[in-house]
Design a protein around this motif. Structure first.
Motif, PDB file in Angstrom:
ATOM      1  N   VAL A 123      15.097   0.486  46.755  1.00 13.77           N
ATOM      2  CA  VAL A 123      16.207   0.632  47.703  1.00 13.77           C
ATOM      3  C   VAL A 123      16.641  -0.737  48.214  1.00 13.77           C
ATOM      4  O   VAL A 123      17.841  -1.028  48.322  1.00 13.77           O
ATOM      5  N   ILE A 124      15.666  -1.604  48.517  1.00 16.30           N
ATOM      6  CA  ILE A 124      15.990  -2.948  49.007  1.00 16.30           C
ATOM      7  C   ILE A 124      16.728  -3.752  47.939  1.00 16.30           C
ATOM      8  O   ILE A 124      17.759  -4.395  48.219  1.00 16.30           O
ATOM      9  N   ASN A 125      16.210  -3.736  46.704  1.00 13.70           N
ATOM     10  CA  ASN A 125      16.874  -4.469  45.617  1.00 13.70           C
ATOM     11  C   ASN A 125      18.289  -3.937  45.375  1.00 13.70           C
ATOM     12  O   ASN A 125      19.227  -4.714  45.164  1.00 13.70           O
ATOM     13  N   SER A 126      18.429  -2.613  45.411  1.00 16.42           N
ATOM     14  CA  SER A 126      19.752  -2.020  45.210  1.00 16.42           C
ATOM     15  C   SER A 126      20.692  -2.374  46.368  1.00 16.42           C
ATOM     16  O   SER A 126      21.890  -2.596  46.155  1.00 16.42           O
ATOM     17  N   LEU A 176      12.987 -11.328  38.594  1.00 16.67           N
ATOM     18  CA  LEU A 176      13.410 -10.837  37.279  1.00 16.67           C
ATOM     19  C   LEU A 176      14.726 -10.070  37.395  1.00 16.67           C
ATOM     20  O   LEU A 176      15.633 -10.259  36.570  1.00 16.67           O
ATOM     21  N   PHE A 177      14.836  -9.246  38.416  1.00 14.47           N
ATOM     22  CA  PHE A 177      16.082  -8.508  38.645  1.00 14.47           C
ATOM     23  C   PHE A 177      17.233  -9.473  38.924  1.00 14.47           C
ATOM     24  O   PHE A 177      18.335  -9.324  38.366  1.00 14.47           O
ATOM     25  N   ALA A 178      16.982 -10.484  39.755  1.00 10.56           N
ATOM     26  CA  ALA A 178      18.019 -11.472  40.066  1.00 10.56           C
ATOM     27  C   ALA A 178      18.440 -12.234  38.816  1.00 10.56           C
ATOM     28  O   ALA A 178      19.633 -12.507  38.608  1.00 10.56           O
ATOM     29  N   TYR A 179      17.458 -12.544  37.956  1.00 14.19           N
ATOM     30  CA  TYR A 179      17.773 -13.270  36.716  1.00 14.19           C
ATOM     31  C   TYR A 179      18.641 -12.417  35.794  1.00 14.19           C
ATOM     32  O   TYR A 179      19.625 -12.918  35.218  1.00 14.19           O
TER      33      TYR A 179
END
Length: 230
Positions: A109-112, A30-33
């Motif tokens: 933290v990983i997504n950021s 969802l974040f990537a989208y």
């Protein structure tokens, strides 16, 4: 064996069981989208944009374990064991909540960090820090509702209804105020002085922190009513 290690291992099995990994994957996708959609529209990446795109995925991460935890314990007959040992339930659930929030923080933290490498140089630790305030509040709210309904689906429905109500009422009543759960600290409104905005952000963080503590305490008080759960 260290009791802390035993409790942590037990809670990790509960947290990672069932559908949590699917929520983990869905949150990242969802974040990537959101990011790809913004870049496709030609929007310039900023801290404000990254925060807004991480906001809902972060809530999704805390949604499943906080919402379905009580029901999962009841379905597996773990509640009967927890109620049989005085004070043990509170230790288990407090440690479980801490583990849930720690896992969410690590994933943020990983997504950021991924966004930092591929899209925009955000500060992963600072971004995760700001996002943890609404995560703590909504996670505690979901946990509190789950002790009232004792059913994951009913709790999820309440959270969804509340979320829709907040979306509709936000622009009219509490947008960019200390009561705004989705307040973006990186977005300075045009009609607000920076000093006033900093004060508003600070008050918002205090409101979310105090609210999370109160909701968690109320949930633990509800867990004292043994006859309603067994």
């Amino acid at each position: 064996m260290n009791p802390l290690f035993t409790i942590s291992s037990f809670n990790l099995k509960i947290i990672f069981g069932g559908r949590f990994l699917w929520f983990l994957l869905t949150s990242f996708l969802l974040f990537a989208y959101f990011v790809c959609s913004s870049l496709w529209r030609g929007e310039l990446p900023t801290d404000e944009m990254m925060y807004s795109h991480l906001f809902f995925p972060s809530l999704l991460l805390v949604f499943y374990p906080a919402t379905f935890g009580i029901q999962n314990d009841a379905d597996t007959r773990i509640l009967e064991i927890l109620f049989g040992i005085p004070g043990y339930m509170f230790k288990v659930w407090l440690s479980r909540l801490l583990l849930i929030y720690l896992l969410v923080f690590v994933m943020l933290v990983i997504n950021s960090a991924v966004a930092y490498i591929l899209v925009y140089p955000v500060s992963p630790l600072v971004m995760a820090y700001h996002l943890m305030y609404p995560v703590l509040f909504m996670g505690s709210l979901a946990f509190y509702f789950s002790t009232l309904t004792r059913n994951g689906n009913a709790t999820a429905l309440l959270i969804i209804i509340l979320g829709i109500a907040i979306i509709f009422l936000r622009d009219s009543f509490f947008r960019d105020t200390m009561w705004d759960i989705s307040l973006n600290p990186y977005r300075l409104p045009e009609n607000i002085h920076p000093v006033i905005w900093e004060s508003t952000v600070l008050k918002n963080r205090l409101f979310l922190s105090i609210g999370a503590v109160v909701l968690t305490l109320l949930a633990l008080l509800n867990l004292q009513k043994r006859e309603k759960f067994i």
